[in-house]
Structure formats: structure tokens, C-alpha cells
Design an enzyme around this catalytic site. Structure first.
Site, mmCIF file in Angstrom:
data_model
loop_
_atom_site.group_PDB
_atom_site.id
_atom_site.type_symbol
_atom_site.label_atom_id
_atom_site.label_comp_id
_atom_site.label_asym_id
_atom_site.label_seq_id
_atom_site.Cartn_x
_atom_site.Cartn_y
_atom_site.Cartn_z
ATOM 1 N N CYS A 17 13.093 -53.627 -19.775
ATOM 2 C CA CYS A 17 12.379 -52.534 -18.599
ATOM 3 C C CYS A 17 11.045 -51.836 -19.141
ATOM 4 O O CYS A 17 10.762 -51.962 -20.250
ATOM 5 C CB CYS A 17 13.593 -51.267 -18.291
ATOM 6 S SG CYS A 17 13.772 -50.371 -19.988
ATOM 7 N N CYS A 20 11.141 -50.187 -22.667
ATOM 8 C CA CYS A 20 11.234 -51.093 -23.675
ATOM 9 C C CYS A 20 9.406 -51.338 -24.080
ATOM 10 O O CYS A 20 9.176 -51.213 -25.204
ATOM 11 C CB CYS A 20 11.706 -52.397 -23.550
ATOM 12 S SG CYS A 20 13.366 -52.248 -23.164
ATOM 13 N N ASP A 419 -28.612 -59.504 -5.655
ATOM 14 C CA ASP A 419 -29.735 -60.121 -6.199
ATOM 15 C C ASP A 419 -30.001 -60.914 -5.252
ATOM 16 O O ASP A 419 -29.189 -61.777 -4.620
ATOM 17 C CB ASP A 419 -29.327 -60.498 -7.692
ATOM 18 C CG ASP A 419 -30.820 -61.239 -8.068
ATOM 19 O OD1 ASP A 419 -32.002 -60.836 -7.896
ATOM 20 O OD2 ASP A 419 -30.696 -62.516 -8.455
ATOM 21 N N ASP A 614 -27.139 -63.156 -11.457
ATOM 22 C CA ASP A 614 -26.660 -64.271 -12.282
ATOM 23 C C ASP A 614 -26.329 -64.177 -13.742
ATOM 24 O O ASP A 614 -26.140 -65.043 -14.456
ATOM 25 C CB ASP A 614 -28.304 -65.070 -12.200
ATOM 26 C CG ASP A 614 -29.312 -64.519 -13.159
ATOM 27 O OD1 ASP A 614 -29.121 -63.375 -13.796
ATOM 28 O OD2 ASP A 614 -30.416 -64.875 -13.042
ATOM 29 N N ASP A 618 -30.143 -59.899 -14.683
ATOM 30 C CA ASP A 618 -29.500 -58.877 -13.957
ATOM 31 C C ASP A 618 -28.562 -58.186 -14.761
ATOM 32 O O ASP A 618 -27.877 -57.318 -14.528
ATOM 33 C CB ASP A 618 -28.832 -59.262 -12.815
ATOM 34 C CG ASP A 618 -29.857 -59.799 -11.684
ATOM 35 O OD1 ASP A 618 -30.828 -59.167 -11.275
ATOM 36 O OD2 ASP A 618 -29.463 -61.002 -11.112
#
Length: 721
Positions: A17, A20, A419, A614, A618
Site C-alpha cells: 500500500c 509501504c 517554431d 527542433d 530552440d
């Protein structure tokens, strides 16, 4: 803190759970030299960033001290689907669950027959004989885990189940001895149903992780390496850079490389989401894991092992599935204190019923119901299961999401900045016009311009070189790139510049606006003379829109997003593209730093910005955005740039990435709402005595299964047409 030198991916056994998860994380982070630790309940793995001095034995000891254990680590270089051991364990678990349900059936049958007027009960001895193997065989894992939790002075789901079933079993033994009512069916059914629920969860988790297994299964185990005139089959781990690999028709390409002989069509669907086969020939790059078509190929190896695209994709998908969303971090902190609180509520419930005169037997059974129904399994599964399913769906469509933080940011995006070149346009401009100045020959203009561009990989440079093919090019010396403006170099003793209108303005040259056409980018060739810069000629370029560009922008608008266009190209060229695609906001003639400034300004104004580019030119804008989306072809994708990577140059993937992030976040919220709502409703009902322990066990199992099944709906998700 020492610098991170190693990242461990450790299988953790014994977790049940969210409590844990929090405990294992805390134990790992306490180890000196550990920089970060993230534990995933759905994958049952911990990702640990640690200094080189931290050993596996140290980490194992820390996990053991918390009451858990490390599972078997995969063999280095192991090939094939990694879930084979998990598959065998699942089969064993199925047999255990089936045996438990068969043993419980005679115990539950009398309860089911009562509404029909059939009053029948098994003798006490037979009930004990059926319940005991379930209690101590099927339930052994709960008791062992509960004991480890107690030794670690902590609580978890196993402790709640062990306490609840043991209380019902012990009460039945006492009543059997004195001739009272028996509740063996409650003890047995709780354990059997919880084990059934955990088995169903595990099965669903394996389905959710299909994306990684499908990718790993693409990797061949052997390759045919050409040695002289012979072909030698070698293990994939022994293939080296530069080796010549033979790929026969219908085979998976074993390495990343470049085709040096042959031409074929390759299926890259599982790698990039591209549904159609791609034509590849000499000089083209191929991706390991893609499937060759009908022709023989000879490939020179350019990447192997962890450096291959397939390995990096698997690592990216595994990384996001191992990461933790901010909401899950808060859930784990809540779950850590949840179990002790539930224990206190169960104790007070039993005490309250006993003081109210209901008797010790009723009080104990009511407390057991509270313990069983409150298990926080669903709470711990809601986020990681949705992450696994959502990121797997994204990967199948060619979208890689870096981590849970990127996914969370993507679903909040309000503005997408695109872009132009290579994102919305083909990115392969052609030279439309070469207009020399008076006294300059066209061939001379092309020779000098191509010499300046000979070492550049810019799309405009390639267009110039293509146009100058066959000409005798001089050598450019002392070449220097002028970011956002052009390039300068010495050619045949002449000082030359080639660049944009911005470069001309810097040099004090006015060429007006004549020629070129609105849709064309332009460059000018200048020569430094004693009288000042002299224009030698103008080059004009055209770049077609991608066929998918209009649909991509329309899809973003349908999602209710604002769209802007940022470009370093001439304003007239950018304006044409924006008008054709229906983009209202655009800015042109921007340097890389200018794009980042625009993105930062939008964010400061309150927008949540996704920048799409790209991944190279950029990069500043991608880093400045809330979500950077790096777009590239499948064989050369910039996997380390931006929070989202688009595996092929299709701008429609932008909308797909944002939509799948929204769907995933919605599934996370739905799962957490269901898990919390289940406990908010279930605990009071159990405390009020309206739920039997057996029904509480069934409800607890069904809650986890409901959360998992809801999240798995993402596996069937497809983008809108």
C-alpha cells in the site's frame, strides 16, 4: 551531499500500500550518500540516485530494516521480455488464489443460501479444516509482512489484514471450544478476497506496462556482422561501432546505423508511432528495432547498447513511470499516518460497541470490519497506474514524456508557441532565386555563398550547397557563425558575409524590400571593401508547409489553446505561414535568446506555455517554457531536450501530447477521488456495524480493482481524428 554517480533501479518485494511506499522511500533517503529516492507501488521498484560509494548491500540493508526486501536484479545485458519471472509468479499466485476460493466456497455457501430459506451449516471441525489452510497458507504472506512491519514499528495494509483475519479466526476457536457462534468464514474470506484483489491488480499492472515490454521485445538478441566476405552471427552485445551489419528482409534492425548498401522500406511504428513504412536508401539512418521490408540492407553501426535510440526510449518511458507526481507525494505522506489512525479508529469502535452493551463478540467483529475495509491499497495505486497507462499510450503514438512533473505541467498548458522551420514547414528549403549584383556572375555568387556554407548543417546552407552542386568551391577560412544573423569567413582572400536583413542593417546596408515574394526567406552576400560593405547578390528560399500543419493547429484550437508562431525568419515569410494556418499571434526575425524572452514574458503574464521546436536552435526557449517539446525525426531525436519529445516530425503530435496528459491527469484525479471516497464512506459504515468482515474484504478488493481498471482505460485511448 556527494555528487550523484549511480542510478539504481531496485525491485522491492513486500509492499502492499501507499504506507509501504513512504516507509521504503524514507529508509533509502536516510542512507548517507543517497541524493534522491522514488518508490513506485505499481511497478514495485525504487529508483535511487546515489554517490559511487553507496553499495547495493547498503541499500538492501536499509530496505530490510524498514521491513521489506530487494527482489532479484536482472542480469546485466539480459535480453528478452523482462516479465518472464513475473509471469511465472503470476501463474503460481493464480493457483494459490483458486485454491483459497475453493476452500472458502463451502464456508460461504450457508450465508448465500439463507435468503432462500435454506438453513444449513458445516460442523465446526470441518469449518476449521477448511479455514486453517487459508489462514496460515494463503494468509502466510500477510502475517509475515505484518510481523516485519511491527518489528519496524510501522503499519501497512498487511498488518490490517493480519489483525482482522486473526481476530476472527481466534474468536472462532474460542467459541468453538465453548459452543458459541463461529466466524471461520469471515477470517478465510477476507484473506482469499484480498489475495484475489492483489492478483487482479498485478495482472492489470502487467497490462499497463505493455509499452516498455513491447519496446524491449523489439531488440534482437543477435546480429549478422560482415567480416570480409563472410557473415558472422554474434550476440548483440558484441557488435561494435563501425561494424557492418547485414539486415535481411523481414528482420528487425539490430543496431542504429547508416545504410551503405541497398534500399528498402522500414516499419518504425512501435518506435515512433508512424503507421506507414518509411522508404530508406543509401545514406539514410536507420533505427534499431525497426522492421526491414523486402530488400537486403547493409548497415554501418553508429550506436549500440545504451546509446541506441531504442535503449534511450525505453529508459525515458521507464523513467517517467518511476517518477512521482506531486499529488502522489502528498498521498504517500497521508498514507503513512493513515494505518495508525485506522488502528485507533478500530480500537475505539470495538470499545464503543462493547460499552454500549453489544457484547465482546459483536464489538470484535465490528472492529475487524473497520480494519479490513480501511486498507489504503487503492490510494497508493491511483497515481502510478494512471502514469504507466498514460505514458504507455503516449509512447505508442510517438510521444515521450520525461517525468511526472512534465506531464502535470502539460495538462495545464494554455498557450502553445511553435517554431516555424522544421516544425510547421518541411524544413528543407530550396533556393528559389539567386540574383547577382551588377558585375557579378550568378555562378560566382553561388560559388562564394556555398563556400561560406560548406561546413554548416543549417537547412538554408544545405539548399545553397544543393544549388551549387558540381561547381568548384573555394575553401573558406576563419569561418565564424553570427547567431541569428549569418556567417562570415575569408574566401580567396576576400572578407565575406552571408546573412539576413539584420546582418545588413548591422553593416549599414539598405537593400529596400524589392524582390523575393512574401513567402520567401532571403540572404545577402556582402564583401568588405575599402569603400565599405558591397552587396554581391541576393539568395531567396522557399519552404513548403508540412501536410499535417493545418490539422495540427486546428487540433490545438479545438483543445481551447492559444497558438503563437515564433521564428527567426523574415517577417513577410512568417506572416504568410501564420495567415495560411490561422495563427493570429506571430513574431519574426528573433534570435534564439529573443524566443526565450518572449516565452518568459508570457509566463510572467500568467500563461502556462508549451514551446515546440527542433531541440537544438530552440533550446533556450524550450528551457524557458513550462513544457519544452523537442520535435525531431525518429533516428536523431534530441531525447534530452525538453520535457516532452516528439519522435517524428509530425506537428499533430503536439496536440496528442497535451491531450494524453489531460486524460492521464483526469484518471489520476478520478482514482484518488474514488479511493478517498471509498474510505470516507466505508469506514463509518463498518464502524456502524453495517458491514460484515467478509463484505468489507470484498469491498476493499473491489475498490483497488476499480481504480486500476479505470486507469487502464487509457490503454485504449486514441487521438481524435
Amino acid at each position: 551531499m556527494e555528487s550523484v554517480a549511480t542510478t539504481w533501479d531496485l525491485p522491492i518485494t513486500g509492499m502492499s500500500c501507499a504506507a509501504c511506499v513512504a516507509r521504503v522511500e524514507r529508509a533509502l533517503k536516510a542512507v548517507p550518500g543517497v541524493a534522491a529516492a522514488s518508490v513506485n507501488l505499481a511497478t514495485e521498484q525504487a529508483r535511487v540516485d546515489a554517490a559511487a560509494a553507496v553499495s547495493l548491500a547498503t541499500l538492501s540493508a536499509a530496505v530490510a530494516a524498514a521491513g521489506y526486501a530487494l527482489g532479484a536484479l536482472p542480469e546485466p545485458g539480459a535480453a528478452g521480455p523482462p516479465d518472464a519471472p513475473a509471469g511465472r509468479e503470476a501463474k503460481r499466485e493464480a493457483w494459490w488464489v483458486a485454491a483459497g476460493l475453493l476452500l472458502c466456497a463451502p464456508l460461504v455457501a450457508p450465508m448465500l443460501l439463507m435468503p432462500f430459506g435454506v438453513h444449513w451449516m458445516l460442523p465446526g471441525g470441518l469449518q476449521w479444516l477448511l479455514a486453517t489452510p487459508v489462514q496460515f497458507g494463503l494468509g502466510a504472506r500477510f502475517h509475515a509482512a505484518a510481523w516485519r512491519a511491527l518489528k519496524a514499528r510501522a503499519g501497512n495494509m498487511d498488518l490490517l489484514v493480519a489483525l482482522g483475519s486473526s481476530a476472527a479466526y481466534g474468536l472462532s476457536l474460542c467459541n468453538w471450544a465453548r459452543g458459541g457462534g463461529l466466524y471461520f468464514e469471515a477470517a478465510a474470506v477476507v484473506i482469499a478476497l484480498v489475495r484475489l484483489g492483489k492478483w487482479l491488480e498485478a495482472r492489470a499492472k502487467r497490462q499497463a506496462a505493455e509499452a516498455i515490454r513491447a519496446l524491449q521485445a523489439l531488440r534482437p538478441t543477435e546480429a549478422r556482422v560482415r567480416v570480409g566476405s563472410r557473415e558472422v552471427r554474434v550476440p548483440i552485445a558484441r557488435v561494435a561501432l563501425g561494424d557492418l551489419v547485414v539486415v535481411r528482409p523481414g528482420e528487425a534492425v539490430p543496431v542504429d546505423g547508416e545504410i551503405i548498401e541497398g534500399a528498402s522500406e522500414l516499419d518504425e511504428a512501435l518506435l515512433t508511432g508512424e503507421p506507414l513504412s518509411i522508404a530508406r536508401g543509401v545514406g539514410d539512418r536507420v533505427v534499431g528495432g525497426s522492421v526491414n521490408g523486402a530488400a537486403l540492407l547493409l548497415v554501418r553501426t553508429t550506436a549500440v547498447g545504451a546509446q541506441s535510440l531504442l535503449a534511450r526510449i525505453v529508459e525515458r518511458v521507464a523513467g517517467v513511470q518511476a517518477s512521482k507526481a506531486p499529488v502522489q507525494q502528498r498521498v504517500d505522506r497521508v498514507a503513512e499516518v493513515f494505518v495508525p489512525i485506522v488502528g485507533a479508529v478500530a480500537l475505539l469502535t470495538g470499545l464503543g460497541w462493547w460499552l454500549a452493551g453489544a457484547g465482546g463478540e459483536r464489538a470484535l467483529l465490528t472492529a475487524v470490519s473497520v480494519l479490513v475495509i480501511a486498507c489504503p491499497c487503492a490510494l497508493g495505486l491511483a497515481t502510478p497506474i494512471a502514469l504507466i497507462a498514460g505514458t504507455g499510450a503516449a509512447a505508442r503514438h510517438g510521444v515521450l514524456i520525461r517525468d511526472a512533473l512534465a506531464l502535470e505541467a502539460a495538462q495545464r498548458v494554455t498557450l502553445v508557441a511553435l517554431d516555424k522551420t522544421g516544425t510547421l514547414t518541411v524544413g528543407r528549403p530550396t533556393l528559389r532565386a539567386a540574383e547577382p549584383a551588377p558585375g557579378v556572375a550568378r555562378e560566382e555568387l553561388l560559388r562564394l555563398a556555398a563556400a561560406l556554407q560548406a561546413t554548416s548543417s543549417h537547412p538554408l546552407a544545405r539548399a545553397v550547397l544543393d544549388a551549387a552542386h558540381g561547381l568548384d568551391l573555394p575553401t573558406a577560412r576563419a569561418a565564424r557563425v553570427l547567431p541569428g544573423r549569418g556567417v562570415t569567413a575569408e574566401v580567396e582572400g576576400r572578407s565575406l558575409w552571408l546573412g539576413s536583413a539584420r546582418l545588413l542593417a548591422e553593416q549599414g546596408v539598405d537593400v529596400g524590400t524589392e524582390g523575393g515574394g512574401a513567402a520567401l526567406s532571403q540572404s545577402w552576400l556582402l564583401e568588405s571593401t575599402p569603400q565599405g560593405p558591397r552587396v554581391l547578390g541576393r539568395l531567396a528560399f522557399g519552404d513548403a508547409l508540412k501536410p499535417e500543419a493545418a490539422a495540427a493547429v486546428a487540433a490545438l484550437h479545438r483543445l481551447g489553446l492559444s497558438v503563437a508562431l515564433l521564428s527567426g525568419d523574415a517577417r513577410a515569410s512568417v506572416a504568410v505561414v501564420a495567415r495560411e494556418l490561422g495563427i493570429g499571434a506571430f513574431e519574426a526575425e528573433l534570435l534564439p535568446g529573443d524566443k526565450a524572452d518572449r516565452v518568459a514574458a508570457w509566463r510572467a503574464a500568467g500563461a502556462v506555455v508549451a514551446m515546440v521546436g527542433d531541440g537544438v536552435n530552440d533550446a533556450p526557449a524550450l528551457a524557458a517554457a513550462d513544457v519544452g517539446m523537442a520535435m525531431a525525426g525518429g533516428s536523431d531525436v534530441a531525447l534530452q531536450t525538453g520535457g516532452v519529445t516528439l519522435l517524428r516530425g509530425d506537428p499533430r503530435l503536439v496536440a496528442i501530447a497535451l491531450e494524453v496528459s489531460r486524460r492521464t491527469e483526469a484518471k489520476i484525479r478520478q482514482g484518488l477521488f474514488w479511493a478517498m471516497g471509498y474510505n470516507v464512506l466505508g469506514i463509518p459504515l463498518a464502524a456502524a456495524g453495517l458491514l460484515s468482515p467478509a463484505f468489507a474484504g470484498a469491498a476493499m478488493a473491489l475498490s483497488s480493482l476499480g481504480v486500476v481498471t479505470n486507469a487502464l482505460a487509457l490503454r485504449r485511448w486514441k487521438p481524435a481524428a
